[in-house]
Structures are given as structure tokens and as C-alpha cells.
Design an enzyme around this catalytic site. Structure first.
Site, PDB file in Angstrom:
ATOM      1  N   CYS A  51      27.908  19.574  16.541  1.00 49.95           N
ATOM      2  CA  CYS A  51      28.072  19.274  17.967  1.00 49.95           C
ATOM      3  C   CYS A  51      27.618  17.847  18.223  1.00 49.95           C
ATOM      4  O   CYS A  51      26.579  17.431  17.706  1.00 49.95           O
ATOM      5  CB  CYS A  51      27.240  20.227  18.826  1.00 49.95           C
ATOM      6  SG  CYS A  51      27.791  21.921  18.774  1.00 49.95           S
ATOM      7  N   VAL A  52      28.378  17.110  19.003  1.00 51.11           N
ATOM      8  CA  VAL A  52      27.996  15.750  19.354  1.00 51.11           C
ATOM      9  C   VAL A  52      26.781  15.775  20.272  1.00 51.11           C
ATOM     10  O   VAL A  52      25.837  15.015  20.104  1.00 51.11           O
ATOM     11  CB  VAL A  52      29.178  15.000  20.007  1.00 51.11           C
ATOM     12  CG1 VAL A  52      28.746  13.644  20.529  1.00 51.11           C
ATOM     13  CG2 VAL A  52      30.321  14.849  19.023  1.00 51.11           C
TER      14      VAL A  52
END
Length: 142
Positions: A51-52
Site C-alpha cells: 500500500c502506498v
């Protein structure tokens, strides 16, 4: 898997929202309604890889008559991602581990019309969250 009541409520509410901006605002509201997560749970071990934004997921397994049932808690520092976490918790939390392991949440997101407007990074993050939750369910089965 039958849809859990909390997830059915989300699906029903989304069915009334035709505009993507309205759906996005609803996702944000769902994320804001998540219970706060203790800072002690925001550890590297609970952080979702892929996940960013920062996403933390914690699962608790309870064995009811030998069958593990998982409850999830989650949080993110990004408002839209936090809403995605809320939808996943509504879908998976309180379910037997075997059902969670076999349920493809990405398909449910498609049925709800939520995945088509997510960008590549957010879609990859969603897949990472789903994989994490399903893997934790598989681990609870052994």
C-alpha cells in the site's frame, strides 16, 4: 459466502448513489466511522505491505466450536483508503476463517462498482489488503 449484514448495508447504500463523487464521499464517511486504533497496534508487523499509504490491519481469532472466526480492526492515514479498509472489515470481520479464505473481496468491489474508479496504486493497495486478510484466515486454519 453470504453477505454479512454490515456489508449488505453498505451495498444497499451504494446502490442509491449513482455519482462516483457521492460514492467516494460515502467511502470517506465509512472510514471516518472506523474506531480509532491504538498507536501500540500501528506496528511494522501490522502494516500492510504493498500500500502506498500507511495501512494497519490486526486480526483476532476466536475458536467457536473448533472453527476459527476472525475479527479485524484496521486503520489508514489516507481518507479514501480508510474507507476501503472499512468495507473490507464489513465483508470479512466476524466470519469463519474458511469463508474469508475463499471469498474474493475484489469481485465484491466490482459488483458494488467501487473498483472501476480506483487508480492503479489504490487498486494495488486494495489487493494487498485483501491478500493479507485472506492469508491471516488461512493461517488460522492450521
Amino acid at each position: 459466502m453470504t453477505e454479512p449484514a454490515a456489508f449488505q448495508d453498505i451495498a444497499e447504500n451504494l446502490s442509491f448513489l449513482d455519482d462516483w463523487e457521492d460514492r467516494l464521499n460515502y467511502l470517506i464517511e465509512l472510514g471516518q466511522a472506523l474506531p480509532p486504533m491504538d498507536d501500540a497496534d500501528k506496528t511494522d508487523e501490522n502494516k500492510v505491505r504493498g500500500c502506498v499509504s500507511n495501512v494497519w490491519l490486526v486480526s483476532d481469532a476466536e475458536r467457536a466450536s473448533g472453527t476459527p472466526v476472525l475479527t479485524f480492526r484496521g486503520q489508514s492515514d489516507a481518507i479514501i483508503t480508510k474507507g476501503l479498509v472499512a468495507v473490507l472489515i464489513a465483508l470479512y470481520s466476524g466470519r469463519p476463517a474458511a469463508e474469508i479464505a475463499e471469498t474474493d473481496a475484489i469481485e465484491w468491489f466490482r459488483k458494488l462498482g467501487l473498483s472501476e474508479h480506483l487508480g492503479m496504486q489504490r487498486s494495488n493497495g486494495l489487493v494487498a489488503m485483501v491478500n493479507r486478510m485472506r492469508n491471516e484466515a488461512r493461517a488460522a486454519l492450521v
